[in-house]
Design an enzyme around this catalytic site. Structure first.
Site, mmCIF file in Angstrom:
data_model
loop_
_atom_site.group_PDB
_atom_site.id
_atom_site.type_symbol
_atom_site.label_atom_id
_atom_site.label_comp_id
_atom_site.label_asym_id
_atom_site.label_seq_id
_atom_site.Cartn_x
_atom_site.Cartn_y
_atom_site.Cartn_z
ATOM 1 N N CYS A 1 -56.413 -8.955 28.834
ATOM 2 C CA CYS A 1 -57.202 -10.121 28.484
ATOM 3 C C CYS A 1 -57.651 -10.298 26.954
ATOM 4 C CB CYS A 1 -58.462 -10.110 29.233
ATOM 5 S SG CYS A 1 -58.546 -9.895 30.957
ATOM 6 N N ARG B 1 -52.045 -10.601 24.958
ATOM 7 C CA ARG B 1 -52.805 -9.574 25.593
ATOM 8 C C ARG B 1 -52.752 -9.894 27.003
ATOM 9 N NH1 ARG B 1 -55.965 -6.550 22.346
ATOM 10 N NH2 ARG B 1 -57.164 -5.775 23.793
ATOM 11 N N TRP C 1 -55.577 -11.446 31.995
ATOM 12 C CA TRP C 1 -54.423 -10.782 32.776
ATOM 13 C C TRP C 1 -55.209 -10.115 33.936
ATOM 14 C CZ3 TRP C 1 -53.750 -5.603 34.895
ATOM 15 C CH2 TRP C 1 -52.565 -5.414 35.086
ATOM 16 N N ASN D 1 -63.437 -8.643 29.764
ATOM 17 C CA ASN D 1 -62.029 -7.960 29.745
ATOM 18 C C ASN D 1 -62.388 -6.553 30.372
ATOM 19 O OD1 ASN D 1 -59.791 -6.556 29.372
ATOM 20 N ND2 ASN D 1 -60.084 -6.059 26.937
ATOM 21 N N GLY D 2 -61.558 -6.196 31.400
ATOM 22 C CA GLY D 2 -61.786 -4.842 32.004
ATOM 23 C C GLY D 2 -62.090 -4.915 33.456
ATOM 24 N N GLU E 1 -35.823 4.273 27.004
ATOM 25 C CA GLU E 1 -36.261 3.235 26.395
ATOM 26 C C GLU E 1 -35.548 2.075 26.252
ATOM 27 O OE1 GLU E 1 -38.864 2.191 25.209
ATOM 28 O OE2 GLU E 1 -38.454 0.739 23.415
ATOM 29 N N LYS F 1 -36.622 -1.437 28.189
ATOM 30 C CA LYS F 1 -36.582 -3.027 27.535
ATOM 31 C C LYS F 1 -35.971 -3.945 28.592
ATOM 32 C CE LYS F 1 -38.966 -2.389 24.959
ATOM 33 N NZ LYS F 1 -39.521 -1.344 24.320
ATOM 34 N N GLU G 1 -38.192 -4.896 31.393
ATOM 35 C CA GLU G 1 -39.370 -5.445 31.140
ATOM 36 C C GLU G 1 -38.961 -7.007 30.667
ATOM 37 O OE1 GLU G 1 -42.454 -3.966 28.597
ATOM 38 O OE2 GLU G 1 -40.810 -3.366 27.286
ATOM 39 N N HIS H 1 -25.190 15.409 38.965
ATOM 40 C CA HIS H 1 -26.073 16.214 39.965
ATOM 41 C C HIS H 1 -26.586 14.925 41.001
ATOM 42 C CE1 HIS H 1 -26.098 19.935 38.066
ATOM 43 N NE2 HIS H 1 -26.066 19.299 36.938
ATOM 44 N N LYS I 1 -49.890 -6.975 26.554
ATOM 45 C CA LYS I 1 -49.437 -6.166 25.556
ATOM 46 C C LYS I 1 -50.262 -4.917 25.458
ATOM 47 C CE LYS I 1 -47.579 -5.032 21.816
ATOM 48 N NZ LYS I 1 -46.324 -4.724 21.831
HETATM 49 O O1 M6R Z 1 -50.477 0.218 23.086
HETATM 50 P P1 M6R Z 1 -49.657 1.522 23.620
HETATM 51 O O2 M6R Z 1 -48.357 1.946 22.668
HETATM 52 O O3 M6R Z 1 -50.232 2.611 23.922
HETATM 53 O O4 M6R Z 1 -48.790 1.043 24.896
HETATM 54 C C1 M6R Z 1 -48.115 1.842 25.753
HETATM 55 C C2 M6R Z 1 -47.218 1.143 26.651
HETATM 56 O O5 M6R Z 1 -47.968 0.360 27.541
HETATM 57 C C3 M6R Z 1 -46.123 0.172 25.736
HETATM 58 O O6 M6R Z 1 -45.408 0.746 25.238
HETATM 59 C C4 M6R Z 1 -45.267 -0.687 26.752
HETATM 60 O O7 M6R Z 1 -44.626 0.234 27.563
HETATM 61 C C5 M6R Z 1 -44.467 -1.491 26.405
HETATM 62 N N1 M6R Z 1 -44.613 -2.835 27.092
HETATM 63 C C6 M6R Z 1 -43.036 -1.194 26.300
HETATM 64 O O8 M6R Z 1 -42.223 -2.079 25.554
#
Ligand code: M6R
Length: 626
Positions: free
Chosen positions: A2, A36, A86, A112-113, A495, A499, A502, A518, A621
């Site tokens: 949000c 956000r 969100w 927000n929250g 990582e 990527k 998502e 394994h 985000k």
């Molecule tokens: O703002 P932060 O670095 O604490 O966020 C952590 C994760 O939510 C963030 O890295 C998330 O995994 C990303 N969308 C990955 O691309």
């Protein structure tokens, strides 16, 4: 999660420049905060003479709301609030979109929250005859605020009383037609910053909300109520005591949060990476070349006596922490554990005054990480945070902070923050090694030289991105992709998988290449795409030949192999269907290069699939709920 924006301006509602109209200020703020959350958006406006709040809201992206406002224009106003959502309580529908109205349409609230006690509060309000239109917890806060306003007769005091009745996490903003020049906000475990203007003031979830208008900002502490008018900013805490905010100047400008001619924020942020690494390194050595992390205010004697480091983080930041573990253990001979922040405090971790907890977060607002920070400090540990967003909550609640200087990261998928986090964590590792006498200064100098060579090499990898993109375009039909890495490249493999999940909504998994035999090797079938990150043949880990064998093993079982290898490593050529070459670099520096083809691959695959690269479905985000 949000995005929230509030605005009040003295000159508004008169004949003013269009850009100073509250609606336009708030819409511009929402445009910049949309990363956000983008399930719905809405605005609420007040001005002298309004007998009801003017509002509009719509499910879906901000463009849907803009279309609604274009079709039915809203009147000029003096104060406004806006929200991009969100969804948590209640689906992403028009009705559940914010603002939520109360007091016969004279009061509007955005939030927000999560309000954890909303069910009991709602039951109480229902008993009193209040009717609800939405399924949200926010509407409960709006109705409660209306009730408290009727008894207190003052919006700030009503907000204060309301805040003390709520459990959970919240930022609330409210406007009321009785106070047409005022926006009132409350903050509890959820972000809210003030933007300071001349004859106008702003509120926002982060500074992006008002960066187009002012770089002067003010931090709020937890559990505070802020009341802004065009000429005043008043802060009290939840007990009603007066409080002061901490002023600062934002060190980036509005252009840094624009796409700058790139097709997406993610594309721009990938290209920002050489600068992000260089800026994170800048100014961190003294005249004689020693690492000097002035920001770290933790007593040096204590840092010398630390016997364990625990890194807490989520998502990409946690993978950065895993990369850093290899370096810090190697350089400092301190055990480093890396723990997902949301698991940390629920497992009774062994933490004491000899433990240094390192919290890594781009946003500085991730609730899981914040809660873990609090837990660690309660156990007596010192917490050092590595954070990108200035003025955010995690650094304020830490004992020390090492800022990454990546600039604003807008795309939901993290890219430049990852590289900057690794860089900052490496600086920390070198600093500790220097302080504790694990490394001589010439060794530290050599490591710093290796790090300083990275931005140029990152640039080279980015320039080779067209080949990666062409490969991605040929993979449009892929339904599952595996990523293998060993040692410091194992987190990079994870990582790469994150990527792809998502952005391209494809099943993807990252494995330690040694684990393949394994179990995971059973997944390999004819045509299964497998990315393999190959260590340098010069690496003293001795892992190069083992990983090359892993490529052969998967290829023998039908896999299509995408190999990331160092320039000149011809040994991989016979076993690779595609090769993404990266410049030569020492083992511990390789993640800063190997991650980039994986970012570009995921971005391009999402693009050819017609998906939204910057705002993938279901995500936001900064994750400010647990
Ligand atoms: O703002 P932060 O670095 O604490 O966020 C952590 C994760 O939510 C963030 O890295 C998330 O995994 C990303 N969308 C990955 O691309």
């Amino acid at each position: 999660m949000c995005g929230i924006v509030g605005y009040t301006g003295r000159q508004a509602a008169a004949a003013v420049e269009p850009s100073t109209r509250p609606l336009e200020v708030v819409m511009e703020g929402l445009r910049r905060l949309e990363y956000r959350g983008y399930d719905s958006a809405g605005v609420a406006l007040v001005a002298p003479g309004f007998d009801q709040v003017a509002w509009a809201k719509k499910s879906g992206k901000l463009s849907n709301l803009a279309a609604v406002i274009d079709a039915s224009p809203l009147p000029d106003a003096t104060a406004a609030i806006g929200h991009t959502r969100w969804a948590t309580h209640g689906g992403p529908t028009d009705l559940n979109a914010h603002p939520h109205l109360a007091d016969d349409g004279r009061l509007a609230v955005i939030h927000n929250g999560i309000i954890e006690n909303f069910a009991e509060l709602k039951a109480e309000l229902l008993d009193q005859g209040v009717t609800f239109l939405s399924e949200t917890d926010t509407e409960v806060a709006a109705q409660l605020l209306a009730r408290n306003y009727r008894s207190a007769g003052n919006l700030t005091e009503a907000m204060r009383i309301t805040a003390t009745m709520l459990r959970g996490t919240f930022t609330l903003l409210a406007v009321h037609t009785d106070n047409p020049h005022t926006v009132v906000g409350a903050r509890h475990d959820s972000p809210l910053v003030v933007g300071i203007g001349e004859g106008e003031n702003f509120l926002g979830s982060d500074v992006a909300a008002f960066i187009a208008y002012t770089k002067e900002a003010m931090e709020l502490a937890q559990d505070q109520i802020v009341t802004i008018t065009p000429d005043s900013i008043d802060i009290i805490d939840f007990t009603g005591a007066r409080a002061e905010g901490k002023r600062y100047t934002v060190d980036w400008d509005a252009n840094a949060a624009e796409k700058g001619g790139f097709s997406s924020f993610m594309d721009k942020e990938i290209h920002d990476q050489p600068q992000a690494v260089a800026d994170t390194l800048r100014g961190r050595t003294d005249a004689s070349g020693h690492i000097q992390l002035d920001e770290i205010r933790i007593d040096e004697a204590l840092l010398r006596s630390v016997d364990k480091i625990i890194v807490i983080a989520c998502g990409t930041a946690a993978y950065a922490g895993q990369v850093a573990k290899y370096a810090i253990e190697h350089w400092c001979r301190i055990p480093v554990e890396v723990e997902l922040a949301h698991e940390f405090r629920y497992r009774d971790p062994i933490v004491d005054a000899q433990t240094l907890v390192v919290a890594i977060s781009q946003s500085g607002e991730t609730m899981d990480t914040l809660m873990a920070v609090r837990h660690a400090r309660e156990q007596g540990a010192k917490v050092l945070s590595i954070v990108n967003a200035h003025g955010s909550t995690i650094p304020r609640e830490s004992d020390a902070v090492l800022y990454t200087h990546a600039g604003p990261e807008i795309a939901v998928a993290s890219t430049k923050a990852f590289l900057a986090q690794i860089t900052a964590a490496y600086l920390l590792g070198m600093y500790l090694a220097q302080l504790r006498g694990n490394k001589f200064s010439d060794e530290i100098d050599a490591l710093l030289r290796e790090l300083r060579a990275i931005p140029e090499k990152v640039e080279t990898v980015i320039q080779r991105g067209e080949y990666v993109k062409a490969t991605a375009r040929s993979m449009k039909q892929a339904t599952s992709v595996l990523f293998l890495g060993r040692h410091v490249s194992y987190p990079v493999a994870m990582e790469g998988a994150l990527k792809l999940k998502e952005l391209a909504y494809i099943h993807a998994e990252g494995f330690a290449a040694g684990e393949l035999k394994h179990g995971p090797i059973a997944l390999i079938d004819e045509g299964q795409p497998v990315f393999v990150i190959v260590p340098s043949p010069r690496s003293r880990t001795g892992l190069h030949s083992k990983v090359v064998s892993n490529i052969q093993e998967v290829r023998a079982r039908g896999a299509k192999t995408f190999v990331i290898a160092e320039d000149g490593d011809d040994t991989v050529v016979p076993y690779a269907d595609e090769i993404f070459w990266i410049p030569q670099a020492p083992t511990l520096m390789q993640p800063l290069l190997a991650a980039i083809p994986l970012q570009i691959f995921a971005m391009e695959l999402a693009t050819v699939k017609g998906l939204d690269v910057d705002q993938p479905r279901n995500l936001a985000k900064s994750v400010t709920v647990e």
